[in-house]
Motif scaffolding. Structure first.
Motif: not given
Length: 601
Positions: A283, A310, A312, A319
């Motif tokens: 990430t 964020s 996911w 994201p």
């Protein structure tokens, strides 16, 4: 030998004489009256037969059975389940669609009424503490609450002194079993209601997090290097070496996915039913220590050191949404069990409530604390619990900004622990708050926090072994694929069909296309009988083949046009431009040669 006389038959019971009896011939009248034979079931019956005659009354005179009277529903209860105002039928032109809309409104009204009536079947009612005029609920202590409740509820308050802390904890989905994991390798699983210990052992490694899986017979432990799976007896089932240096674990019960985040910023999703990694990518957020999944759509929310949350999905490497929540680093993160609200805390000593359905720039509620909150959790009834070091507070009105945000309001309950708090979790379907500290575990009574009525087909705290097996089979059959994890789950219901405007635009582009001229010259002149006819026939065959290829290419180009118009990646202009140039190159092949020359000139 003398013969014995045969026994005489018993005389038949006295009754009406039949016309074939010899005794009837000696009567004075000499008339024989025929009598109908009776059935075998009626021959020995000595009572009177009553003949029922059907009434010749009209159908409208029949007795009408009145249906039972329905209890009236309070208007505020109907308003709770209403689905909005009715749709006006002014703009509908045809009578058919007007009637269709009216029928739909009738169905919605009936569904609302039935949903409101279901509350009559709920046997348990939620309750909270009520203080007198001169008192506040924040002044009540656990000893006073335990002394004034029944014995069964008082047994749910207990404290465990453990020596291998600090501890992390996890409740099962039905709230019956508890799992504890100490930083210095201690693992314990037990039924916290009956206090029956399932297993207890030491892995001789550091433990960062523990998590129950879809059954109370299997759980995952994030140890120093890898993630291990154990059963309820403490037997090691599997070691997943692809999940290394894991900080946090979370389980998605409807997708059978175990989400894990590690120290290098990797997010991983492991399908526990297949044993495969559905998603595993970096990430770019560094060490991930705040992670919670949204129960409504399965999206994983990750909190970072820059105050950004964020979200996911396992099938998307970018994201889905980024939300700036705090100007400083985040310290805690939690999601409502219904998936509607997100609660965050930061080093700026604030707690904010966000609406996950709207995701506006401004929070729904904001209130300040004396110290930054290091743990957050939300109960099934919307009650918030937060910890500030060794100090605990519970709030009932988090959506309206209650608590310390308003000086006239105080927390619902306060409690001080004997050590630093490292974990907070509300027990499902119980008015209990589990607190894991550096020295053990404490179970606190929080009246009104849990949902009093449970659905036995969804979560059953009293399920038997047979029911548990049946539930596992049904859950596997109803498993949701990882590809369906999106921000808006309603997109799955919609039909992916091109709109009328997209069809019109595609047809307009096709009007400018013309088939290329086919000039066919034979290699040698065909002499003899039927030579010109054969040549014309061959030319026609070649033209038909070229025409079919042209039509198939046009169909492909049309599909590309529709797909390009329906693409939702508005930010990726480069990919759009490249796809458009490819499409133009496909369409340019079908332009006539004269048109190409004119364009060059």
């Amino acid at each position: 030998m003398t013969k014995t006389e045969p026994k005489k038959r018993s005389k038949a019971p006295a009754g009406p004489k039949r016309y074939f009896d010899s005794s009837n011939q000696g009567d004075g009248d000499g008339e024989l009256e025929p009598i109908k034979l009776k059935r075998k079931t009626q021959q020995n019956f000595l009572g009177d037969f009553i003949k029922m005659t059907q009434s010749k009354s009209k159908p409208k005179d029949k007795l009408k059975v009145k249906p039972p009277k329905k209890e009236k529903i309070s208007p505020h209860l109907v308003e709770k389940y209403t689905r909005g105002d009715k749709v006006e039928s002014r703009g509908v032109k045809t009578r058919h669609f007007k009637e269709q809309q009216q029928r739909k409104e009738v169905y919605l009204e009936y569904a609302t009424e039935q949903a409101a009536r279901t509350e009559l079947l709920l046997t348990e009612t939620p309750g909270q503490l009520e203080a007198d005029e001169e008192e506040t609920t924040a002044s009540f202590r656990q000893g006073e609450i335990v002394a004034n409740v029944d014995l069964q509820s008082a047994a749910k308050h207990f404290q465990l002194q453990l020596d291998f802390g600090p501890y992390t904890m996890s409740y099962t989905k039905n709230g019956r079993h508890l799992l504890l994991g100490g930083r210095r390798g201690h693992v314990a699983a037990f039924d916290w209601v009956t206090k029956k210990l399932h297993c207890e052992f030491n892995v001789m490694e550091s433990i960062s997090d523990v998590q129950w899986l879809h059954l109370p017979t299997m759980y995952a432990v994030a140890q120093k290097s890898w993630v291990y799976f154990y059963d309820h007896k403490g037997t090691e089932l599997h070691c997943v070496k692809r999940l290394n240096n894991v900080n946090r674990l979370d389980f998605l019960p409807y997708h059978f996915l175990l989400a894990a985040s590690n120290r290098t910023g990797y997010l991983s999703w492991l399908d526990v039913s297949l044993g495969e990694l559905v998603g595993n990518f970096n990430t770019g957020l560094g060490d991930i220590r705040l992670m919670k999944h949204n129960p409504s759509n399965g999206v994983v929310c990750v909190g970072g050191g820059k105050g950004v949350v964020s979200m996911w999905s396992p099938k998307v490497r970018e994201p889905l949404i980024k939300l700036l929540t705090h100007g400083t680093a985040m310290t805690a993160l939690s999601v409502d069990p219904k998936g509607r609200h997100l609660v965050t805390a930061g080093l700026d000593k604030t707690v904010k409530v966000w609406d996950l359905r709207m995701l506006n720039d401004q929070p729904l509620a904001l209130f300040h604390l004396r110290l930054p909150a290091n743990q957050l959790d939300i109960s099934q009834r919307g009650m918030l619990a937060l910890s500030q070091g060794t100090y605990l507070e519970a709030y009932t009105d988090i959506l309206s900004g209650g608590g310390t945000g308003d000086p006239t309001k105080l927390p619902y309950l306060r409690q001080r622990c004997d050590a630093f708090v490292h974990g907070l979790h509300y027990c499902p379907y119980e008015d209990v708050l589990g607190v894991s500290t550096a020295k053990g575990f404490v179970s606190l009574l929080i009246p009104g926090s849990g949902e009093p009525n449970f659905d036995a087909l969804e979560d059953n705290p009293y399920e038997t072994r047979k029911q548990r097996r049946e539930h596992e089979v049904h859950a596997l059959l109803e498993k949701i694929p990882a590809e369906l994890i999106t921000m808006d789950p309603q997109e799955i219901i919609g039909v992916d069909a091109p709109t009328l405007q997209e069809k019109i635009d595609a047809k307009r582009q096709l009007f400018h296309l013309k088939p290329t001229k086919i000039e066919m010259k034979s290699r040698r002149k065909m002499k003899g009988r039927g030579g010109t006819a054969k040549m014309a026939r061959n030319k026609q065959i070649v033209k038909d083949l070229k025409r079919k290829e042209f039509i198939s290419d046009i169909k492909k180009a049309k599909q590309n046009v529709i797909a390009q118009s329906r693409s939702k990646d508005a930010g990726d202009e480069a990919s759009k431009f490249s796809s458009k140039t490819k499409q133009r190159s496909v369409l340019d092949r079908f332009k006539p040669k004269n048109q190409k020359k004119s364009q060059k000139s």
